[in-house]
Scaffold this motif. Structure first.
Motif, PDB file in Angstrom:
ATOM      1  N   GLU A  58       3.064  10.218  -9.480  1.00  0.00           N
ATOM      2  CA  GLU A  58       2.577  10.713 -10.759  1.00  0.00           C
ATOM      3  C   GLU A  58       1.883  12.131 -10.534  1.00  0.00           C
ATOM      4  OE1 GLU A  58      -1.411   8.819 -13.154  1.00  0.00           O
ATOM      5  OE2 GLU A  58      -0.956   8.184 -11.086  1.00  0.00           O
ATOM      6  N   LYS A  92       0.740  -1.297   0.056  1.00  0.00           N
ATOM      7  CA  LYS A  92      -0.006   0.125   0.032  1.00  0.00           C
ATOM      8  C   LYS A  92       0.798   1.223  -0.106  1.00  0.00           C
ATOM      9  CE  LYS A  92      -4.015   0.003  -0.317  1.00  0.00           C
ATOM     10  NZ  LYS A  92      -4.857   0.674  -1.120  1.00  0.00           N
ATOM     11  N   GLU A 113       2.118   1.765  -3.537  1.00  0.00           N
ATOM     12  CA  GLU A 113       0.938   2.228  -4.362  1.00  0.00           C
ATOM     13  C   GLU A 113       0.836   3.798  -4.007  1.00  0.00           C
ATOM     14  OE1 GLU A 113      -3.743   1.911  -4.762  1.00  0.00           O
ATOM     15  OE2 GLU A 113      -2.581   0.213  -3.806  1.00  0.00           O
ATOM     16  N   GLY A 151       3.652   5.998  -5.433  1.00  0.00           N
ATOM     17  CA  GLY A 151       3.469   6.131  -6.919  1.00  0.00           C
ATOM     18  C   GLY A 151       2.318   7.036  -7.240  1.00  0.00           C
ATOM     19  N   LYS A 152       1.385   6.957  -6.458  1.00  0.00           N
ATOM     20  CA  LYS A 152       0.410   8.329  -7.003  1.00  0.00           C
ATOM     21  C   LYS A 152       0.979   9.423  -6.552  1.00  0.00           C
ATOM     22  CE  LYS A 152      -3.847   5.359  -5.904  1.00  0.00           C
ATOM     23  NZ  LYS A 152      -5.025   5.490  -5.151  1.00  0.00           N
ATOM     24  N   SER A 188       3.004  -2.341  -7.597  1.00  0.00           N
ATOM     25  CA  SER A 188       2.066  -2.816  -6.456  1.00  0.00           C
ATOM     26  C   SER A 188       0.821  -3.482  -6.584  1.00  0.00           C
ATOM     27  CB  SER A 188       1.773  -1.304  -5.766  1.00  0.00           C
ATOM     28  OG  SER A 188       1.098  -1.440  -4.436  1.00  0.00           O
ATOM     29  N   HIS A 189       0.015  -3.362  -7.547  1.00  0.00           N
ATOM     30  CA  HIS A 189      -1.165  -4.033  -7.695  1.00  0.00           C
ATOM     31  C   HIS A 189      -0.931  -5.213  -8.279  1.00  0.00           C
ATOM     32  CE1 HIS A 189      -3.376   0.191  -8.757  1.00  0.00           C
ATOM     33  NE2 HIS A 189      -3.328  -0.088  -7.639  1.00  0.00           N
ATOM     34  N   ARG A 193       3.200   5.989 -12.438  1.00  0.00           N
ATOM     35  CA  ARG A 193       2.310   4.765 -12.749  1.00  0.00           C
ATOM     36  C   ARG A 193       2.850   3.460 -12.856  1.00  0.00           C
ATOM     37  NH1 ARG A 193       1.091   8.894 -16.545  1.00  0.00           N
ATOM     38  NH2 ARG A 193       2.305   7.958 -18.112  1.00  0.00           N
ATOM     39  N   ASP A 242       5.206   2.472 -10.828  1.00  0.00           N
ATOM     40  CA  ASP A 242       5.097   2.029  -9.196  1.00  0.00           C
ATOM     41  C   ASP A 242       3.884   1.596  -8.686  1.00  0.00           C
ATOM     42  OD1 ASP A 242       7.843   2.758  -9.037  1.00  0.00           O
ATOM     43  OD2 ASP A 242       7.430   4.374  -7.974  1.00  0.00           O
ATOM     44  N   GLN A 243       2.736   2.222  -9.129  1.00  0.00           N
ATOM     45  CA  GLN A 243       1.643   1.652  -8.769  1.00  0.00           C
ATOM     46  C   GLN A 243       1.181   0.262  -9.371  1.00  0.00           C
ATOM     47  OE1 GLN A 243      -1.625   4.840  -9.014  1.00  0.00           O
ATOM     48  NE2 GLN A 243       0.083   6.265  -9.723  1.00  0.00           N
TER      49      GLN A 243
END
Length: 64
Positions: free
Chosen positions: A20, A10, A13, A16-17, A42-43, A36, A38-39
């Motif tokens: 971005e 988390k 994520e 990453g946000k 994470s996903h 993006r 990195d997100q």
């Protein structure tokens, strides 16, 4: 999925946000793309952990 893994994923994520968003604010396309990516990583990690959890539950269901 361990609590440490959930927190780590988390945090990645959210980081990453932030990247971005910072990229958008500064018109830095590279930073935005890194965020993006990195997100996305994470996903994928979260999905893998959920799959492992589900497989463990199925395995446990057949023990009885």
């Amino acid at each position: 999925m361990g609590a440490e893994d959930k927190i780590s994923n988390k945090a990645e994520e959210l980081g990453g946000k932030v990247k971005e968003g910072a990229g958008r604010l500064t018109d830095d396309e590279r930073l935005e793309a890194e965020g993006r990516a990195d997100q996305g990583k994470s996903h994928l990690k979260q999905a893998g952990e959920k799959l492992k959890d589900s497989a463990g539950k199925v395995k446990d269901a057949f023990k009885d």
